[in-house]
Motif scaffolding. Structure first.
Motif, mmCIF file in Angstrom:
data_model
loop_
_atom_site.group_PDB
_atom_site.id
_atom_site.type_symbol
_atom_site.label_atom_id
_atom_site.label_comp_id
_atom_site.label_asym_id
_atom_site.label_seq_id
_atom_site.Cartn_x
_atom_site.Cartn_y
_atom_site.Cartn_z
ATOM 1 N N ARG A 111 0.763 -8.596 -3.844
ATOM 2 C CA ARG A 111 1.439 -7.517 -2.969
ATOM 3 C C ARG A 111 0.472 -6.490 -2.334
ATOM 4 O O ARG A 111 0.872 -5.719 -1.633
ATOM 5 N N ILE A 112 -0.842 -6.947 -2.290
ATOM 6 C CA ILE A 112 -1.692 -6.007 -1.823
ATOM 7 C C ILE A 112 -1.309 -6.012 -0.232
ATOM 8 O O ILE A 112 -1.625 -4.763 0.402
ATOM 9 N N GLY A 113 -1.056 -7.151 0.321
ATOM 10 C CA GLY A 113 -0.678 -7.389 1.866
ATOM 11 C C GLY A 113 0.348 -6.133 2.184
ATOM 12 O O GLY A 113 0.165 -5.393 3.209
ATOM 13 N N ALA A 114 1.511 -5.844 1.410
ATOM 14 C CA ALA A 114 2.720 -5.052 1.523
ATOM 15 C C ALA A 114 1.908 -3.687 1.331
ATOM 16 O O ALA A 114 2.311 -2.660 2.148
ATOM 17 N N ARG A 115 0.933 -3.390 0.475
ATOM 18 C CA ARG A 115 0.501 -1.747 0.073
ATOM 19 C C ARG A 115 -0.437 -1.686 1.616
ATOM 20 O O ARG A 115 -0.621 -0.530 1.995
ATOM 21 N N ILE A 116 -1.098 -2.702 1.990
ATOM 22 C CA ILE A 116 -1.820 -2.251 3.369
ATOM 23 C C ILE A 116 -1.144 -1.996 4.610
ATOM 24 O O ILE A 116 -1.300 -0.989 5.010
ATOM 25 N N ARG A 117 -0.009 -2.597 4.598
ATOM 26 C CA ARG A 117 0.905 -2.595 5.866
ATOM 27 C C ARG A 117 1.590 -1.040 5.668
ATOM 28 O O ARG A 117 1.758 -0.542 6.770
ATOM 29 N N ASP A 118 2.189 -0.803 4.432
ATOM 30 C CA ASP A 118 3.009 0.464 4.377
ATOM 31 C C ASP A 118 2.041 1.619 4.014
ATOM 32 O O ASP A 118 2.517 2.795 3.814
ATOM 33 N N GLY A 119 0.705 1.328 3.881
ATOM 34 C CA GLY A 119 -0.172 2.575 3.539
ATOM 35 C C GLY A 119 -0.229 3.362 2.172
ATOM 36 O O GLY A 119 -1.066 4.013 1.790
ATOM 37 N N SER A 120 0.475 2.478 1.077
ATOM 38 C CA SER A 120 0.567 3.052 -0.428
ATOM 39 C C SER A 120 -0.858 2.744 -0.777
ATOM 40 O O SER A 120 -1.024 3.145 -1.971
ATOM 41 N N LEU A 121 -1.801 1.709 -0.188
ATOM 42 C CA LEU A 121 -2.992 1.476 -0.890
ATOM 43 C C LEU A 121 -3.890 3.003 -0.771
ATOM 44 O O LEU A 121 -4.596 2.885 -1.576
ATOM 45 N N ASP A 122 -3.735 3.354 0.190
ATOM 46 C CA ASP A 122 -4.579 4.864 0.398
ATOM 47 C C ASP A 122 -4.497 5.668 -0.836
ATOM 48 O O ASP A 122 -5.395 6.126 -1.361
ATOM 49 N N THR A 123 -3.181 5.784 -1.483
ATOM 50 C CA THR A 123 -3.119 6.671 -2.561
ATOM 51 C C THR A 123 -3.676 6.173 -3.725
ATOM 52 O O THR A 123 -4.324 6.806 -4.482
ATOM 53 N N MET A 124 -4.025 4.706 -3.744
ATOM 54 C CA MET A 124 -4.896 4.136 -5.051
ATOM 55 C C MET A 124 -6.244 4.599 -4.748
ATOM 56 O O MET A 124 -7.136 4.480 -5.927
ATOM 57 N N LEU A 125 -6.763 4.417 -3.649
ATOM 58 C CA LEU A 125 -8.225 4.777 -3.396
ATOM 59 C C LEU A 125 -8.701 6.184 -3.684
ATOM 60 O O LEU A 125 -9.934 6.500 -3.881
ATOM 61 N N VAL A 126 -7.693 7.191 -3.712
ATOM 62 C CA VAL A 126 -8.087 8.540 -4.132
ATOM 63 C C VAL A 126 -7.991 8.839 -5.845
ATOM 64 O O VAL A 126 -8.300 9.904 -6.023
ATOM 65 N N ARG A 127 -7.724 7.748 -6.191
ATOM 66 C CA ARG A 127 -7.365 7.905 -7.729
ATOM 67 C C ARG A 127 -8.868 7.413 -8.408
ATOM 68 O O ARG A 127 -9.383 6.581 -7.944
ATOM 69 N N PRO A 128 -9.309 7.954 -9.593
ATOM 70 C CA PRO A 128 -10.428 7.766 -10.089
ATOM 71 C C PRO A 128 -10.216 6.381 -11.134
ATOM 72 O O PRO A 128 -10.671 6.547 -12.226
#
Length: 284
Positions: free
Chosen positions: A102-119
């Motif tokens: 599902r990483i492709g869907a997260r890349i498209r909708d921008g929800s991956l950004d949220t994961m990047l700022v979590r420790p």
């Protein structure tokens, strides 16, 4: 300040990235399991349904054997060993890392950004997100079919062969997991390639359910030396059954599955790191 320097609840991070990733993965999985077990009846029904649906593949193979005595020289119990081991391995990998597609869907909708700022490492978050405990159904039916095959087969069991059966399932799951991580890393380049990833995992498992003797040798070389899916169950199972490898490989190769799993995880992890570093967000 880099993400790796962030703190959680005022406390600095402890341990290395692997330990931290495992801890984060465990906490997220525990959260989803608690959520799932809130509706126990629904969980039981979906798990059983998942097992029944995936078992239909073996039912189709069984129906085939109502018209033939062997397929590629393999009997039904021998193919059941291939089917059960592959299904259990894929089910285990799918439960632990299946959500990476599902990483492709997260890349498209921008929800991956949220994961990047979590420790917490991104891979741990992606793999554990929406953890589906119902996938135990596929693992259970695969182990059940494999158990029936082991009980039915007339095999000269040695200590090595007995140990090889569970090792085959665990190492096979690790190989599938490495393929999943590689496919997820590829989606950073393509934006969405979930079906390409699934063609090597689900498609590969479908191929491995049948004996290698029915496939061309060029294909066997490809899944042995390029994408080493043959180490999931073909090579170990051939050794257990006392059958020669179509490519003429020595018998001790059957015990290399754990090493192969470790080796394929190295480029998979490097590809994932490269994918995360190349990510530039959606800008939204």
């Amino acid at each position: 300040m880099r993400v790796r320097e962030l703190v959680v609840a005022g406390e600095p991070r402890r341990g290395g990235p692997v330990r931290e990733g495992l801890r984060g993965y465990r906490l997220i999985v525990a959260m989803w399991i608690r959520s799932t077990m809130t509706y126990r009846t629904s969980f039981v029904l979906t798990t059983v349904g998942h097992a029944v649906i995936t078992l239909l593949d073996f039912v189709a193979i069984s129906i085939m054997f109502s018209h033939v005595d062997a397929l590629g020289g393999f009997t039904l119990p021998e193919i059941a060993l291939l089917y059960g081991s592959c299904s259990a391995s894929l089910g285990l990998a799918d439960m632990l890392l299946g959500n990476t597609d599902r990483i492709g869907a997260r890349i498209r909708d921008g929800s991956l950004d949220t994961m990047l700022v979590r420790p917490v490492p991104v891979l741990a978050q992606v793999a554990a997100d929406r953890f589906a405990l119902r996938r135990l159904g596929r693992i259970g039916q695969g182990l059940g079919v494999m158990g029936w095959a082991v009980w039915t087969l007339d095999v000269d069991w040695t200590v090595g062969k007995v140990v090889l059966v569970p090792v085959m399932v665990i190492a096979g799951a690790a190989i599938f997991a490495a393929v999943m991580v590689t496919g997820a890393a590829f989606q950073f380049v393509t934006g969405d390639a979930a079906e390409v990833q699934n063609s090597f995992t689900y498609g590969g498992c479908t191929m491995l359910q049948y004996p290698p003797t029915v496939f061309a040798k060029d294909l066997l070389r490809g899944v042995t030396f390029i994408v080493p899916l043959a180490f999931v169950n073909w090579l170990p199972a051939l050794h257990v059954l006392g059958r020669p490898d179509p490519l003429g490989l020595p018998g001790w190769v059957a015990y290399l599955s754990p090493l192969v799993a470790f080796v394929v995880f190295l480029p998979a992890s490097l590809a994932w790191r490269a994918g995360v570093r190349s990510y530039r967000s959606t800008g939204s």
